[in-house]
Design a protein around this motif. Structure first.
Motif, mmCIF file in Angstrom:
data_model
loop_
_atom_site.group_PDB
_atom_site.id
_atom_site.type_symbol
_atom_site.label_atom_id
_atom_site.label_comp_id
_atom_site.label_asym_id
_atom_site.label_seq_id
_atom_site.Cartn_x
_atom_site.Cartn_y
_atom_site.Cartn_z
ATOM 1 N N PHE A 41 11.991 41.644 10.530
ATOM 2 C CA PHE A 41 12.422 42.556 11.580
ATOM 3 C C PHE A 41 11.581 43.816 11.526
ATOM 4 O O PHE A 41 10.976 44.142 10.509
ATOM 5 C CB PHE A 41 13.906 42.891 11.419
ATOM 6 N N ALA A 42 11.531 44.537 12.634
ATOM 7 C CA ALA A 42 10.712 45.739 12.718
ATOM 8 C C ALA A 42 11.231 46.796 11.746
ATOM 9 O O ALA A 42 12.377 47.226 11.863
ATOM 10 C CB ALA A 42 10.733 46.283 14.144
ATOM 11 N N PRO A 43 10.412 47.225 10.761
ATOM 12 C CA PRO A 43 10.907 48.124 9.720
ATOM 13 C C PRO A 43 11.343 49.483 10.236
ATOM 14 O O PRO A 43 12.280 50.074 9.725
ATOM 15 C CB PRO A 43 9.717 48.237 8.768
ATOM 16 N N ARG A 44 10.685 49.999 11.274
ATOM 17 C CA ARG A 44 11.050 51.329 11.766
ATOM 18 C C ARG A 44 12.192 51.282 12.779
ATOM 19 O O ARG A 44 12.815 52.283 13.051
ATOM 20 C CB ARG A 44 9.837 52.025 12.370
ATOM 21 N N GLN A 45 12.445 50.097 13.341
ATOM 22 C CA GLN A 45 13.562 49.965 14.271
ATOM 23 C C GLN A 45 14.848 49.760 13.498
ATOM 24 O O GLN A 45 15.814 50.467 13.695
ATOM 25 C CB GLN A 45 13.335 48.769 15.189
ATOM 26 N N GLY A 46 14.853 48.770 12.624
ATOM 27 C CA GLY A 46 16.033 48.482 11.821
ATOM 28 C C GLY A 46 17.137 47.819 12.618
ATOM 29 O O GLY A 46 17.270 47.999 13.820
ATOM 30 N N LEU A 47 17.931 47.026 11.918
ATOM 31 C CA LEU A 47 19.096 46.417 12.533
ATOM 32 C C LEU A 47 20.229 47.424 12.553
ATOM 33 O O LEU A 47 20.395 48.218 11.629
ATOM 34 C CB LEU A 47 19.521 45.172 11.742
ATOM 35 N N LEU A 48 21.009 47.409 13.616
ATOM 36 C CA LEU A 48 22.152 48.305 13.703
ATOM 37 C C LEU A 48 23.177 47.919 12.644
ATOM 38 O O LEU A 48 23.537 46.757 12.512
ATOM 39 C CB LEU A 48 22.779 48.226 15.098
ATOM 40 N N ARG A 49 23.657 48.892 11.896
ATOM 41 C CA ARG A 49 24.551 48.616 10.771
ATOM 42 C C ARG A 49 25.816 47.874 11.198
ATOM 43 O O ARG A 49 26.302 47.005 10.492
ATOM 44 C CB ARG A 49 24.933 49.919 10.069
ATOM 45 N N HIS A 50 26.358 48.253 12.357
ATOM 46 C CA HIS A 50 27.620 47.641 12.767
ATOM 47 C C HIS A 50 27.430 46.250 13.363
ATOM 48 O O HIS A 50 28.393 45.620 13.754
ATOM 49 C CB HIS A 50 28.352 48.546 13.765
ATOM 50 N N GLN A 51 26.190 45.768 13.427
ATOM 51 C CA GLN A 51 25.959 44.448 14.004
ATOM 52 C C GLN A 51 25.244 43.515 13.038
ATOM 53 O O GLN A 51 24.528 42.627 13.463
ATOM 54 C CB GLN A 51 25.165 44.581 15.304
ATOM 55 N N HIS A 52 25.408 43.730 11.747
ATOM 56 C CA HIS A 52 24.839 42.781 10.798
ATOM 57 C C HIS A 52 25.348 41.387 11.158
ATOM 58 O O HIS A 52 26.515 41.204 11.491
ATOM 59 C CB HIS A 52 25.241 43.135 9.375
ATOM 60 N N THR A 53 24.461 40.439 11.095
ATOM 61 C CA THR A 53 24.783 39.105 11.577
ATOM 62 C C THR A 53 24.656 38.079 10.456
ATOM 63 O O THR A 53 23.700 38.110 9.689
ATOM 64 C CB THR A 53 23.838 38.717 12.734
ATOM 65 N N ARG A 54 25.619 37.194 10.385
ATOM 66 C CA ARG A 54 25.562 36.080 9.455
ATOM 67 C C ARG A 54 25.633 34.785 10.258
ATOM 68 O O ARG A 54 25.926 34.806 11.455
ATOM 69 C CB ARG A 54 26.711 36.149 8.439
ATOM 70 N N ILE A 55 25.360 33.673 9.615
ATOM 71 C CA ILE A 55 25.467 32.365 10.263
ATOM 72 C C ILE A 55 26.848 31.803 9.962
ATOM 73 O O ILE A 55 27.216 31.646 8.797
ATOM 74 C CB ILE A 55 24.369 31.410 9.782
ATOM 75 N N ALA A 56 27.618 31.518 11.011
ATOM 76 C CA ALA A 56 28.940 30.927 10.841
ATOM 77 C C ALA A 56 28.800 29.424 10.626
ATOM 78 O O ALA A 56 28.066 28.757 11.350
ATOM 79 C CB ALA A 56 29.803 31.218 12.074
ATOM 80 N N GLN A 57 29.468 28.901 9.615
ATOM 81 C CA GLN A 57 29.449 27.469 9.299
ATOM 82 C C GLN A 57 28.019 26.917 9.300
ATOM 83 O O GLN A 57 27.666 26.041 10.097
ATOM 84 C CB GLN A 57 30.317 26.693 10.289
ATOM 85 N N PRO A 58 27.176 27.460 8.430
ATOM 86 C CA PRO A 58 25.763 27.071 8.443
ATOM 87 C C PRO A 58 25.544 25.599 8.090
ATOM 88 O O PRO A 58 26.296 24.999 7.335
ATOM 89 C CB PRO A 58 25.149 27.981 7.365
ATOM 90 N N GLN A 59 24.490 25.050 8.682
ATOM 91 C CA GLN A 59 24.033 23.695 8.374
ATOM 92 C C GLN A 59 22.704 23.821 7.626
ATOM 93 O O GLN A 59 21.923 24.732 7.889
ATOM 94 C CB GLN A 59 23.832 22.890 9.662
ATOM 95 N N TYR A 60 22.436 22.881 6.723
ATOM 96 C CA TYR A 60 21.249 22.960 5.877
ATOM 97 C C TYR A 60 20.480 21.642 5.955
ATOM 98 O O TYR A 60 21.062 20.559 5.978
ATOM 99 C CB TYR A 60 21.631 23.216 4.418
ATOM 100 N N LEU A 61 19.142 21.766 5.994
ATOM 101 C CA LEU A 61 18.298 20.580 6.006
ATOM 102 C C LEU A 61 17.064 20.829 5.155
ATOM 103 O O LEU A 61 16.242 21.684 5.498
ATOM 104 C CB LEU A 61 17.875 20.231 7.443
ATOM 105 N N PRO A 62 16.916 20.116 4.018
ATOM 106 C CA PRO A 62 15.672 20.245 3.249
ATOM 107 C C PRO A 62 14.529 19.567 3.998
ATOM 108 O O PRO A 62 14.667 18.452 4.491
ATOM 109 C CB PRO A 62 15.979 19.496 1.934
ATOM 110 N N VAL A 63 13.407 20.266 4.118
ATOM 111 C CA VAL A 63 12.220 19.717 4.770
ATOM 112 C C VAL A 63 11.046 19.959 3.833
ATOM 113 O O VAL A 63 10.530 21.069 3.745
ATOM 114 C CB VAL A 63 11.964 20.379 6.138
ATOM 115 N N GLY A 64 10.642 18.924 3.114
ATOM 116 C CA GLY A 64 9.610 19.114 2.098
ATOM 117 C C GLY A 64 10.114 20.093 1.054
ATOM 118 O O GLY A 64 11.212 19.926 0.510
ATOM 119 N N GLU A 65 9.351 21.146 0.805
ATOM 120 C CA GLU A 65 9.761 22.165 -0.149
ATOM 121 C C GLU A 65 10.584 23.267 0.501
ATOM 122 O O GLU A 65 11.076 24.172 -0.191
ATOM 123 C CB GLU A 65 8.523 22.783 -0.810
ATOM 124 N N ASP A 66 10.732 23.224 1.815
ATOM 125 C CA ASP A 66 11.432 24.279 2.541
ATOM 126 C C ASP A 66 12.890 23.898 2.784
ATOM 127 O O ASP A 66 13.294 22.745 2.611
ATOM 128 C CB ASP A 66 10.753 24.545 3.881
#
Length: 196
Positions: free
Chosen positions: A153-178
């Motif tokens: 994210f843009a370092p000088r812009q920054g994310l708004l503190r009151h809008q920190h975002t998480r992933i709800a019910q995340p899904q995961y997929l290994p792809v090679g080493e990633d």
């Protein structure tokens, strides 16, 4: 399937793919689907000051005219030159910082038939998209590679503190080493089950 092939297959599922001018200037991307079968999404570049280079690969896209979103402050001669080279320049209202207003841009893209948009960034675009909650699916790739602390994210812009975002019910997929992680966005201060 490689991560790149997954990225390209994901792009194929979208009507458009959007990047900021910084990505064009640093990477000169093609924004095409190369490692998966399917159609090429509409390439869209956000370029408030119309710095789009006249030798960019996007001007040689195999089957689509690149859309360049800028503001009324753009030099008309520059607009004419880019359109003569094959681009389509979209004039979009400016926000309070004299940048392309992303809400207005999203409305204009919808009028043009773009219903599913893949946003690749860079940092300034991603920061604005998250801060203004203009997305409904978040896909992250975690790679075992140290890149010197380059921020997503843009370092000088920054994310708004009151809008920190998480992933709800995340899904995961290994792809090679990633590891690819995806899910619906949820503000960190929202009630469980609520999405951003």
């Amino acid at each position: 399937m490689t991560r790149t092939a997954i990225d390209h297959a994901y792009a194929d599922a979208h009507d458009g793919i959007l990047v900021g001018i910084g990505t064009v200037l640093s990477d000169d991307p093609s924004l095409t689907v190369r490692e998966a079968e399917g159609h090429h999404p509409q390439p869209i570049v956000v370029d408030s000051r119309l710095r789009f280079p006249i030798d960019a690969k996007l001007l040689s896209h195999p089957d689509r005219r690149v859309w360049i979103a800028t503001t009324h402050r753009a030099d008309p001669q520059r607009v004419q030159r880019l359109e003569a080279l094959g681009a389509e320049v979209l004039i979009v209202p400016a926000d309070s910082a004299d940048r392309v207003d992303l809400v207005a841009l999203m409305a204009q893209l919808r009028q043009r038939g773009v219903r599913n948009l893949m946003i690749e960034g860079g940092g300034r675009i991603l920061t604005q998209i998250v801060n203004r909650q203009l997305f409904d699916l978040l896909v992250l790739t975690v790679a075992p590679l140290m890149v010197g602390g380059v921020p997503a994210f843009a370092p000088r812009q920054g994310l708004l503190r009151h809008q920190h975002t998480r992933i709800a019910q995340p899904q995961y997929l290994p792809v090679g080493e990633d590891l690819v992680v995806w899910g619906r966005p949820q503000r960190a201060d929202a009630a469980p089950g609520a999405t951003a």
